[in-house]
Design an enzyme around this catalytic site. Structure first.
Site, short mmCIF file in Angstrom:
data_model
loop_
_atom_site.label_atom_id
_atom_site.label_comp_id
_atom_site.label_asym_id
_atom_site.label_seq_id
_atom_site.Cartn_x
_atom_site.Cartn_y
_atom_site.Cartn_z
N HIS A 15 0.82 -1.20 0.00
CA HIS A 15 0.00 0.00 0.00
C HIS A 15 0.86 1.26 0.00
CE1 HIS A 15 -4.02 1.54 0.19
NE2 HIS A 15 -3.74 2.33 1.20
N GLU B 95 -11.56 -8.74 -7.39
CA GLU B 95 -10.17 -8.82 -6.94
C GLU B 95 -9.71 -10.25 -6.67
OE1 GLU B 95 -9.13 -5.34 -4.13
OE2 GLU B 95 -11.24 -5.79 -3.70
N ASP C 26 -4.62 -6.90 -6.52
CA ASP C 26 -4.96 -8.09 -5.73
C ASP C 26 -5.32 -9.26 -6.63
OD1 ASP C 26 -4.51 -7.73 -3.01
OD2 ASP C 26 -6.30 -6.49 -2.77
N CYS D 20 -8.90 -0.26 -11.78
CA CYS D 20 -8.21 0.73 -10.95
C CYS D 20 -6.91 0.18 -10.36
CB CYS D 20 -9.12 1.25 -9.84
SG CYS D 20 -9.82 -0.03 -8.78
#
Length: 757
Positions: free
Chosen positions: A364, A605, A629, A676
């Protein structure tokens, strides 16, 4: 043997330098295997040969002088085969080479195993014996296991030792020290390192020059006084429950902290120039090393006691005299593990680069760094964290290389690359207000992924047409408790207001995996397969409802809110979340708010969601793919693990086929599908996704101009042909190479090639 192995690995992990590591290895192995000789040869990249670096049993004078090529002797044969060689009469083997200075003519039995690090033979471990016999399978397995365990430790010790000790001026001759990591965010940075140490972690405390020696001593003595107090309090509280000999342990702790013991040594190190926290680390780790190497089990356990005392003192030092981070105009922030909160610690105008010892390019923190356009390197596991504070660095975010104490030639080369980046940025500035439209008139909407307030201005400045992913967990991460409904509404409204009337897609709280909240810890052995995303919020409707209410309030009067649900795996989760959203809408309407139900979508995901896209599409307003993911789960690769970072590839045929399938299935239900993940941020990836039929591409703001420029230089037909060619290929590396070649043919600029030293 297992206990011996654990002990050796533990001792190596706390050894101060490479020589200590090697001497410890040969002594311990020789004793554990009851052989006459144990030696270690290490590769010297300058001479391209293997050098005898330590031995127990051969002539010590031969250390450092005996050199063998990769084709020479039995050691060379181990290197060449990259597998163990076990001989009962070594001198009769055709590959045997006698080196007179070693004195090894007396030894007949030979067992050599390669020390392999990152697929390269770093060295060779050898044991020898006078008696003619073949080492048995258990002995061979022991040495193989040990070499595998020690490879990383030796590489790390070698890297750490190359920087010398704290306080020394960098030598003009020792330059261009190179360390490898994983590219986290593209770009080049030149600046000085500022090391951020986590609280009460002795191993991560950096060395710093003490600016005020007396003040550092005063800080240390104050912390010491508080630790003595704590020990006395604990001792008294347990007095009735412990035997006298157990109570005496607390007296031992207090004596360890006397001026004639640990305390006195720390003060002496401070007077030599190190600050209090660094001096404490040096002294404590030295004592830990000494106790860990003792044969007596009771004395070995004292290493744990000393380390515990050190942590206690460090905690008070950090609390009462916190380290004041000094930021130069070109700061490269270095941490054991970067967190989103750290990105806000440095003034944005001074932060030029980020380095994390742990983590990978898809953690992240790395994703946020890319959104901010900060060159970043992750997974630099061999970087000597405690020894680089204040030193000049070059950070190459294209190749994942870090150079410490770079020479003038290297600095000149990288300054040229920096100038090239600035020129390219100026060229891209000219198209920021133009649409992402192909040469044959196809319009591709480009949105952005955001999480920080600063992302808003940056995104609008680069021509973003909407927000495809607003990471709502970021405001949660930078707080010490759950934000209230009002606090959340104020934060969300800034995003919605700034982008109005453009759409803003807000993902509901997505914690778990690599995203944790300090006040809501989730401890799991398999966090990416555990309690995360929609699973957490559905289990805590009080958190989910408050957040949805805050989103709805924030969007009142704007009408551009979209809500997105992360990590869905079943229709039941979608239906339950939809009911909760309907409830929040009804509550607010009853309270007098003028709101309508916003568009609601799900993120695809996980593999389970891939094969339910049409079922989801019948229940939601849009589909969005989280390719980061999805790639991780399809390839069974932890995207935060630098050891398998090279296996995480977005252009893997399985990933591309899944993406084609998702777009096709969503369109069968006439539902828009966007993406995204980071794949959309790459010019090549964006062209493939456009050809697949994705309706919206969402990416970090930094890369948006590059993607727009790529789209404006091709036709839809060009993109379709690129996709057709790629889908016929079956190897990710070949696909990546092919895409780069095709982009070059189409006149699309690729990043400048990094300097190789």
């Amino acid at each position: 043997m297992l206990d011996v192995l654990k002990k050796i690995v533990q001792e190596v992990s706390i050894a101060p330098d490479l020589d200590s590591v090697l001497n410890l290895i040969v002594r311990r192995i020789q004793r554990a295997m009851s052989t006459e000789v144990c030696s270690v040869y290490l590769f010297d990249p300058e001479d391209q040969c293997y050098v005898l670096m330590a031995t127990e049993g051969l002539n010590q004078e031969a250390v450092g002088s005996v050199r063998l090529s990769a084709e020479e002797g039995l050691v060379g044969m181990v290197v060449d085969r990259a597998e163990p060689i076990n001989l009962e009469n070594a001198s009769e083997h055709p590959a045997y080479k006698y080196v007179e200075s070693t004195g090894e003519e007396r030894f007949n039995s030979f067992l050599g195993v390669p020390i392999i690090h990152h697929r390269g033979v770093l060295g060779v471990l050898v044991v020898q014996q006078k008696a003619q016999r073949r080492f048995d399978e258990s002995e061979e397995a022991f040495l193989v296991t040990l070499s595998a365990q020690l490879a990383g430790a030796i590489a790390h010790a070698e890297a750490t030792g190359s920087l010398g000790v704290m306080g020394e001026e960098p030598s003009g001759e020792v330059v261009n020290l190179r360390f490898e990591g994983v590219p986290g965010s593209a770009g080049v940075a030149i600046g000085s390192a500022t090391v951020v140490a986590p609280p009460a972690d002795l191993n991560s405390v950096p060395d710093k020059v003490a600016k005020d020696v007396e003040q550092e001593i005063a800080n240390f003595e104050a912390a010491l006084k508080l630790v003595r107090r704590d020990i006395k309090v604990v001792g008294r509280s347990l007095a009735q429950r412990l035997r006298s000999e157990e109570q005496a342990l607390f007296d031992v702790y207090l004596r360890m902290l006397d001026d004639n013991a640990l305390a006195g040594e720390v003060v002496a190190r401070i007077r030599q120039g190190n600050w209090a926290q660094g001096a404490l680390r040096e002294v404590v780790m030295e004592h830990v090393r000494q106790f860990s190497m003792m044969d007596d089990p009771y004395l070995r356990e004292r290493a744990t006691d000393i380390k515990d005392l050190g942590r206690r003192v460090l905690a008070y030092l950090q609390e009462d005299a916190p380290a004041v981070l000094e930021f130069t105009d070109e700061t490269i922030l270095v941490a054991d593990e970067l967190t989103p909160a750290m990105l806000g610690e440095v003034p944005s105008e001074k932060l030029v680069g980020l380095v994390s010892v742990h983590g990978s390019s898809n953690s992240h923190a790395a994703i946020l760094a890319r959104s901010m356009g900060i060159p970043t390197i992750m997974g630099a596991v061999d970087l000597p964290l405690t020894r680089i504070d204040g030193r000049e660095l070059i950070l190459d975010g294209y190749s994942g290389r870090i150079y410490v104490q770079p020479g003038e030639d290297l600095l000149t080369a990288y300054r040229d690359i920096l100038r090239g980046e600035q020129e390219q940025a100026a060229e891209l500035e000219a198209i920021k207000d133009l649409p992402a439209e192909t040469t044959d008139g196809f319009r591709m909407p480009l949105w952005v992924n955001t999480g920080l307030i600063a992302d808003v201005a940056r995104s609008l400045d680069r021509g973003a047409e909407g927000i495809g992913l607003y990471r709502t967990e970021v405001p949660f991460m930078i707080r010490e408790f759950f934000p209230s409904e009002q606090d959340q509404a104020q934060t969300y409204r800034k995003q919605l207001e700034a982008f109005h009337p453009r759409p803003v897609t807000m993902r509901t709280l997505d914690i778990g995996g690599d995203k944790s909240l300090p006040y809501f810890p989730i401890e799991e052995e398999n966090p990416f397969l555990g309690w995360r995303g929609i699973r957490v919020t559905l289990d805590h409707p009080e958190i989910f409802l408050v957040q949805v209410r805050a989103m709805l309030k924030a969007g009142e009067g704007y009408g551009n809110l979209r809500i997105m649900l992360p990590m869905v795996t079943s229709v039941g989760e979608v239906e339950e979340a939809s009911r909760q959203i309907d409830r929040a809408v009804k509550e607010l309407q009853d309270e007098g708010h003028d709101i309508e139900r916003p568009l609601v979508g799900v993120m695809v995901e996980v593999p389970a969601a891939v094969y339910q896209v049409r079922r989801f599409a019948r229940r939601v307003d849009f589909i969005s793919v989280g390719s980061n993911d999805l790639t991780q789960y399809l390839l069974a690769v932890d995207r935060n693990n630098p050891r398998v970072a090279d296996l995480y590839v977005s252009y893997h045929p399985a990933v591309l086929r899944a993406l084609v399938f998702i777009a096709r299935e969503a369109h069968k239900e006439n539902v828009t599908v966007s993406i995204c993940g980071e794949l959309a941020s790459e010019p090549g990836g964006a062209l493939l996704l456009m050809a697949m039929g994705y309706d919206v591409l969402s990416m970090n703001a930094t890369n948006l101009p590059k993607v727009k420029a790529a789209i404006r230089q091709v036709s839809k037909e060009d993109a379709g042909q690129l996709l057709k060619d790629v889908m016929a290929m079956d190897d990710a590396d070949r696909i990546q190479k092919f895409i780069n070649e095709r982009l070059t043919e189409l006149g699309i600029a690729l990043p400048k090639q990094p300097v190789v030293v």
